[in-house]
Design an enzyme around this catalytic site. Structure first.
Site, mmCIF file in Angstrom:
data_model
loop_
_atom_site.group_PDB
_atom_site.id
_atom_site.type_symbol
_atom_site.label_atom_id
_atom_site.label_comp_id
_atom_site.label_asym_id
_atom_site.label_seq_id
_atom_site.Cartn_x
_atom_site.Cartn_y
_atom_site.Cartn_z
ATOM 1 N N ARG A 171 -12.846 13.433 3.893
ATOM 2 C CA ARG A 171 -11.522 13.979 4.243
ATOM 3 C C ARG A 171 -10.896 14.675 3.045
ATOM 4 O O ARG A 171 -10.244 15.710 3.177
ATOM 5 C CB ARG A 171 -10.601 12.848 4.728
ATOM 6 C CG ARG A 171 -10.915 12.364 6.125
ATOM 7 C CD ARG A 171 -10.140 11.102 6.454
ATOM 8 N NE ARG A 171 -8.708 11.265 6.393
ATOM 9 C CZ ARG A 171 -7.854 10.274 6.064
ATOM 10 N NH1 ARG A 171 -8.297 9.071 5.771
ATOM 11 N NH2 ARG A 171 -6.574 10.497 6.035
ATOM 12 N N LYS A 190 -8.221 -1.326 5.763
ATOM 13 C CA LYS A 190 -8.441 -1.882 4.430
ATOM 14 C C LYS A 190 -7.558 -3.105 4.189
ATOM 15 O O LYS A 190 -7.979 -4.085 3.591
ATOM 16 C CB LYS A 190 -8.164 -0.819 3.369
ATOM 17 C CG LYS A 190 -9.312 0.178 3.257
ATOM 18 C CD LYS A 190 -9.044 1.254 2.240
ATOM 19 C CE LYS A 190 -7.940 2.176 2.674
ATOM 20 N NZ LYS A 190 -7.876 3.458 2.031
ATOM 21 N N ASP A 249 -14.538 3.518 5.618
ATOM 22 C CA ASP A 249 -13.420 4.262 5.032
ATOM 23 C C ASP A 249 -13.852 4.963 3.747
ATOM 24 O O ASP A 249 -13.429 6.087 3.489
ATOM 25 C CB ASP A 249 -12.224 3.338 4.757
ATOM 26 C CG ASP A 249 -11.024 4.143 4.270
ATOM 27 O OD1 ASP A 249 -10.547 4.997 5.042
ATOM 28 O OD2 ASP A 249 -10.597 3.961 3.122
ATOM 29 N N HIS A 253 0.852 -1.181 0.000
ATOM 30 C CA HIS A 253 0.000 0.000 0.000
ATOM 31 C C HIS A 253 0.888 1.231 0.000
ATOM 32 O O HIS A 253 1.839 1.314 0.765
ATOM 33 C CB HIS A 253 -0.894 0.011 1.246
ATOM 34 C CG HIS A 253 -1.922 1.094 1.198
ATOM 35 N ND1 HIS A 253 -3.196 0.880 0.735
ATOM 36 C CD2 HIS A 253 -1.853 2.397 1.522
ATOM 37 C CE1 HIS A 253 -3.867 2.012 0.776
ATOM 38 N NE2 HIS A 253 -3.086 2.956 1.255
ATOM 39 N N SER A 312 -7.197 4.183 8.418
ATOM 40 C CA SER A 312 -7.743 4.020 7.067
ATOM 41 C C SER A 312 -6.974 2.921 6.313
ATOM 42 O O SER A 312 -7.567 1.984 5.774
ATOM 43 C CB SER A 312 -7.627 5.357 6.322
ATOM 44 O OG SER A 312 -7.766 5.203 4.939
#
Ligand code: URA
Length: 408
Positions: A167, A186, A160, A81, A182
């Site tokens: 956001r 995930k 999220d 990620h 967040s």
């Protein structure tokens, strides 16, 4: 209750699990409004979150939807990620490399956030590419070809999805606690056993300094331990855009250049090789050095590019139909010298202004626009030489070239 919670957080006090649960689940069900949630998020950004609040939030996020488990169908999965950056097309390059080396990748990606582009937006610039696979389709595809890049399935961390878009447009992206919960929620919900985090630091990233980067690293590792996931964090610079191209379709084209071995020895290539090696090392239990050899071989032999084509074709995409905006505008050097700064943040803002990202929730992305840098950091230029080409639809005025490119 809503005002009590808002006042408590505004005053810098710690919120309890039941208060966070009430507020966040209330938002998801529509009882708490956008303006109330925006206010809480802003208070969280300003006052920070305690470790306990971050663990509670992560749990609330994970529990808001499905938790996938691919292990019985496909075995160990390694995921990566990126915290997002300007010109960051690493997923498009790394996923096929890693899969072509025999480590299965199920990558559930997101859309752009702030000035940073999202992998899903980039893939949507390939006509036909389906970014919405079902769980069944994901399992079938990863068994057949070893790689999937798709959006998060519909019910994966719905909390999220809702909070992320709010956001994005309320100036509440840059909070260590919000970013950690967040990302980790995930990764946990999408069934990754081993997770490599590409943490970007710099002006063009969500995290701007090393101190915050270290805190975020520590936090994600702590959350990983709670959920029994191996987490490895690699910190990468994001003061300068990654690679030459910024903008969705342009970034896909650059990813192809890297996979075909045409772009070599750039910062982008270094970052991709490092992340891919870490994933292969964790996936196969081999050293990073051995893994790096496999990465280089996958490019040199053409296997990595073939895997990319197989991935795109399998998900319905047609690479021959990618379109770039026809109108161009050149940016030229305003003096001779060495390029000391290519400001990622300014370039990111420009790409959003051109239409490559969103300023408001309902903006539409223009996949063909963007910026192609002609020079990299440290290059020498002569006055009048080409610094960058903008691919535009419509008119665009640029009056901050000296801020984007500092030449000395
Ligand atoms: N990437 C995410 O998925 N979430 C964030 O909050 C920031 C980057």
């Amino acid at each position: 209750m809503v005002l009590d919670i808002l006042n408590k957080k505004r005053n810098g006090e710690e919120l309890e699990y039941k208060e966070l649960d009430y507020f966040f689940n209330g938002y998801l069900s529509g009882d708490i409004k956008d303006y109330q949630m925006s206010s809480l998020l802003m208070a969280m950004c300003i006052n920070g979150l305690t470790d306990e609040e971050i663990f509670c939030l992560t749990k609330i996020f994970v529990d808001s939807g499905d938790v996938l488990d691919f292990s019985k169908d496909v075995g160990v999965l390694v995921d990566k990620h990126s915290t997002g950056g300007i010109g960051d097309k690493t997923t498009l390059i790394i996923a096929p490399i890693v899969a072509s080396c025999g480590v299965k990748v199920v990558k559930m990606s997101g859309k752009g956030l702030g000035y940073t582009g999202g992998t899903i937006d980039k893939l949507e610039s390939i006509p036909g590419y389906n970014v919405k696979l079902t769980e069944k389709e994901i399992i079938k595809q990863v068994k057949d070809i070893g790689v999937v890049i798709t959006s998060q399935t519909k019910n994966l961390v719905p909390m999220d999805k809702a909070i992320y878009s709010l956001r994005d447009v309320t100036g509440t992206v840059s909070s260590i606690g919000l970013i950690a919960s967040s990302i980790m929620s995930k990764k946990i919900a999408s069934g990754a056993d081993k997770i490599v985090i590409d943490l970007k630091v710099g002006d063009g990233a969500l995290i701007n300094n090393m101190e915050d980067a270290k805190k975020l690293e520590e936090m994600m590792i702590k959350i990983g331990k709670i959920y029994n996931r191996e987490v490895s964090v690699i910190i990468n610079d994001m003061n300068t855009p990654l690679g030459y191209n910024i903008g969705n379709a342009l970034e896909v084209l650059e990813a192809i250049d890297v996979l075909q071995g045409k772009e070599k020895d750039t910062h982008l290539v270094d970052v991709c090789f490092e992340l891919a090696s870490q994933m292969i090392s964790m996936g196969k239990g081999i050293s990073k050095r051995e893994a790096l050899k496999e990465v280089i071989d996958s490019i040199d032999s053409g296997r990595a590019y073939d895997k990319f084509v197989e991935l795109v074709t399998r998900q319905g995409g047609d690479l021959s139909k990618i379109k770039i905006a026809k109108k161009t505008k050149n940016i030229r050097a305003y003096k001779s010298g060495t390029i000391k700064v290519i400001d990622a943040l300014e370039i990111g803002k420009l790409s959003v202004k051109l239409g490559a990202g969103k300023e408001k929730l309902d903006d539409k992305i223009d996949y063909g626009v963007g910026i192609k840098l002609n020079k990299q950091l440290g290059d020498k230029v002569r006055k009048g030489e080409l610094l960058a080409t903008l691919y535009v639809n419509g008119d665009v005025k640029i009056n901050n070239i000296k801020e984007m490119f500092k030449i000395n």
